[in-house]
Enzyme design. Structure first.
Site, PDB file in Angstrom:
ATOM      1  N   LYS A   1      26.634 -30.057   2.926  1.00 17.08           N
ATOM      2  CA  LYS A   1      26.265 -30.252   4.333  1.00 17.08           C
ATOM      3  C   LYS A   1      27.483 -30.099   5.255  1.00 17.08           C
ATOM      4  CE  LYS A   1      24.404 -32.018   8.115  1.00 17.08           C
ATOM      5  NZ  LYS A   1      23.637 -31.200   9.032  1.00 17.08           N
TER       6      LYS A   1
ATOM      7  N   LYS B   1      32.082 -36.354  14.102  1.00 19.77           N
ATOM      8  CA  LYS B   1      32.054 -37.055  12.807  1.00 19.77           C
ATOM      9  C   LYS B   1      32.034 -36.044  11.662  1.00 19.77           C
ATOM     10  CE  LYS B   1      27.813 -38.620  11.660  1.00 19.77           C
ATOM     11  NZ  LYS B   1      27.061 -38.011  10.582  1.00 19.77           N
TER      12      LYS B   1
HETATM   13  P1  NAD Z   1      20.147 -40.935  16.397  1.00 18.24           P
HETATM   14  O1  NAD Z   1      21.272 -41.742  16.947  1.00 18.24           O
HETATM   15  O2  NAD Z   1      19.225 -40.224  17.335  1.00 18.24           O
HETATM   16  O3  NAD Z   1      19.220 -41.873  15.451  1.00 18.24           O
HETATM   17  C1  NAD Z   1      19.687 -42.894  14.650  1.00 18.24           C
HETATM   18  C2  NAD Z   1      18.649 -44.017  14.604  1.00 18.24           C
HETATM   19  O4  NAD Z   1      19.118 -45.042  13.731  1.00 18.24           O
HETATM   20  C3  NAD Z   1      18.408 -44.682  15.967  1.00 18.24           C
HETATM   21  O5  NAD Z   1      17.020 -44.782  16.198  1.00 18.24           O
HETATM   22  C4  NAD Z   1      19.062 -46.048  15.814  1.00 18.24           C
HETATM   23  O6  NAD Z   1      18.409 -47.054  16.592  1.00 18.24           O
HETATM   24  C5  NAD Z   1      18.873 -46.302  14.331  1.00 18.24           C
HETATM   25  N1  NAD Z   1      19.823 -47.269  13.770  1.00 18.24           N
HETATM   26  C6  NAD Z   1      21.170 -47.326  13.957  1.00 18.24           C
HETATM   27  N2  NAD Z   1      21.699 -48.335  13.231  1.00 18.24           N
HETATM   28  C7  NAD Z   1      20.652 -48.895  12.553  1.00 18.24           C
HETATM   29  C8  NAD Z   1      20.555 -49.971  11.630  1.00 18.24           C
HETATM   30  N3  NAD Z   1      21.644 -50.665  11.248  1.00 18.24           N
HETATM   31  N4  NAD Z   1      19.334 -50.303  11.131  1.00 18.24           N
HETATM   32  C9  NAD Z   1      18.239 -49.593  11.514  1.00 18.24           C
HETATM   33  N5  NAD Z   1      18.266 -48.572  12.390  1.00 18.24           N
HETATM   34  C10 NAD Z   1      19.464 -48.228  12.895  1.00 18.24           C
HETATM   35  O7  NAD Z   1      20.815 -39.916  15.367  1.00 18.24           O
HETATM   36  P2  NAD Z   1      20.188 -38.517  14.832  1.00 18.24           P
HETATM   37  O8  NAD Z   1      20.618 -37.418  15.722  1.00 18.24           O
HETATM   38  O9  NAD Z   1      18.752 -38.719  14.504  1.00 18.24           O
HETATM   39  O10 NAD Z   1      21.053 -38.346  13.482  1.00 18.24           O
HETATM   40  C11 NAD Z   1      20.790 -39.111  12.305  1.00 18.24           C
HETATM   41  C12 NAD Z   1      21.586 -38.513  11.149  1.00 18.24           C
HETATM   42  O11 NAD Z   1      21.161 -37.168  10.912  1.00 18.24           O
HETATM   43  C13 NAD Z   1      23.104 -38.432  11.389  1.00 18.24           C
HETATM   44  O12 NAD Z   1      23.780 -38.682  10.203  1.00 18.24           O
HETATM   45  C14 NAD Z   1      23.317 -37.017  11.842  1.00 18.24           C
HETATM   46  O13 NAD Z   1      24.635 -36.561  11.577  1.00 18.24           O
HETATM   47  C15 NAD Z   1      22.280 -36.290  11.004  1.00 18.24           C
HETATM   48  N6  NAD Z   1      21.793 -35.030  11.563  1.00 18.24           N
HETATM   49  C16 NAD Z   1      21.435 -34.931  12.884  1.00 18.24           C
HETATM   50  C17 NAD Z   1      20.959 -33.715  13.374  1.00 18.24           C
HETATM   51  C18 NAD Z   1      20.543 -33.532  14.834  1.00 18.24           C
HETATM   52  O14 NAD Z   1      20.346 -32.371  15.238  1.00 18.24           O
HETATM   53  N7  NAD Z   1      20.398 -34.588  15.629  1.00 18.24           N
HETATM   54  C19 NAD Z   1      20.842 -32.610  12.523  1.00 18.24           C
HETATM   55  C20 NAD Z   1      21.178 -32.750  11.180  1.00 18.24           C
HETATM   56  C21 NAD Z   1      21.659 -33.981  10.705  1.00 18.24           C
END
Ligand code: NAD
Length: 301
Positions: A169, A238
């Site tokens: 990734k 990150k």
């Molecule tokens: P985001 O911040 O939109 O979502 C994260 C969610 O986790 C939020 O709803 C938050 O309230 C919740 N959260 C945080 N701490 C928590 C806890 N301790 N207990 C329960 N819930 C908790 O982030 P995202 O963009 O959805 O990304 C999530 C992951 O996916 C990351 O690792 C990111 O690198 C990866 N990712 C994101 C994308 C993208 O395009 N956004 C693409 C590929 C991978």
């Protein structure tokens, strides 16, 4: 199958919604009640903590924003590790190889398997079920969850070695990060010399310069200046930092990746961790004194 799902953000929410649509039974948790409510309206059950979920199902998925959040949800107090029924933790987050190995080791002491399952393809891919899903961990557990993962994208088994899907990734995301800043620099240079950015993007996409930034990010979020692609700058930084740390641990130095890393640090300083990562063009525009896209590209006043 019965699935726990923790972290219902930009990626987690559409992935959880697709699992419900594919007739899986979901128990969900997020620290934001509003996100939980939206999934309950679609038929999910709620839980009071990651541990509560892990008391009720064998398979727990998570999509969390930081290494610390994955560590805490998996292995902290009231975490998945304390659950009575759980057999496997499927982490869809990007946490890097080192953290994945650490979580794997802690969970293994309680006979809980970690399947690293980072995803690529953005919010659009999560909504359409077209993500690239990279999985590492024990083959038998992979086979158990594969039918569910099929609902969110194209599934690749990377290997049994803990963390190897995270390495995959990071390789992918370094290229994605590079495409955004390289395209931003190239297009800004064209605008400064008087070219029309929309024409430039059309030409690039018909030619050999085409990449994921020119194909997806510029038409949707940069040229209209909406900066709303759905991935935070802080998350991109990150991932680039994790890539560079892992390259360094391998004894490698990298000309391009290190330059890309320095530029993303500038982007985060100037636009903030919460800004959309398509904002990467803003400091480049500022330095050049031009604006790309919008009602008309021009030299900045
Ligand atoms: P985001 O911040 O939109 O979502 C994260 C969610 O986790 C939020 O709803 C938050 O309230 C919740 N959260 C945080 N701490 C928590 C806890 N301790 N207990 C329960 N819930 C908790 O982030 P995202 O963009 O959805 O990304 C999530 C992951 O996916 C990351 O690792 C990111 O690198 C990866 N990712 C994101 C994308 C993208 O395009 N956004 C693409 C590929 C991978």
């Amino acid at each position: 199958m019965d699935i726990g799902f923790i972290g219902l953000g930009k990626m987690g929410f559409p992935m959880a919604r697709r699992l419900i649509a594919a007739k899986h039974q979901l128990i969900v948790f997020d620290t934001r009640q509003e996100a939980v409510g939206r999934l309950v309206a679609l038929g999910a059950q709620t839980a009071s903590s990651p541990r509560d979920i892990a008391d009720r199902v064998e398979t727990v998925f998570a999509s969390l924003p930081s290494l610390q959040a994955s560590l805490e949800v998996a292995t902290g107090q009231n975490g998945v590790i304390e659950g009575k029924r759980v057999k496997r933790f499927v982490d869809l987050s990007t946490v890097g190889t080192h953290m994945a190995v650490r979580i794997h080791g802690l969970l293994a002491k309680r006979d809980i398997v970690l399947l690293d399952s980072p995803v690529s393809g953005g919010v659009g891919g999560a909504e359409k079920g077209t993500l690239a899903v990279m999985v590492s961990g024990p083959r038998a557990d992979f086979e158990t969850v594969k039918p569910a993962l099929d609902a969110i994208g194209k599934v690749f088994f990377i290997g049994e070695q803990p963390g190897s899907a995270q390495t995959m990734k990071l390789v992918n995301n370094l290229l994605s990060a590079t495409a955004v800043v390289a395209t931003s620099e190239a297009v800004t240079m064209g605008v400064k010399s008087g070219l029309d950015p929309s024409v430039m993007i059309d030409v690039i996409n018909a030619g050999s310069g085409m990449n994921t930034a020119s194909r997806d990010k510029f038409p949707r979020s940069v040229l209209p200046r909406s900066f709303d692609f759905g991935f935070a700058t802080g998350l991109m930084v990150k991932d680039v930092r994790l890539f560079l740390e892992e390259a360094k641990a391998l004894g490698m130095s990298m000309e391009v990746a290190e330059a890309v890393g320095r530029l993303w640090e500038v982007v985060m300083r100037e636009t903030g961790a919460e800004s959309d990562f398509t904002s990467a063009i803003k400091p480049i525009e500022k330095a050049a004194g031009v604006i790309v896209g919008g009602k008309g590209s021009h030299a900045a006043k």
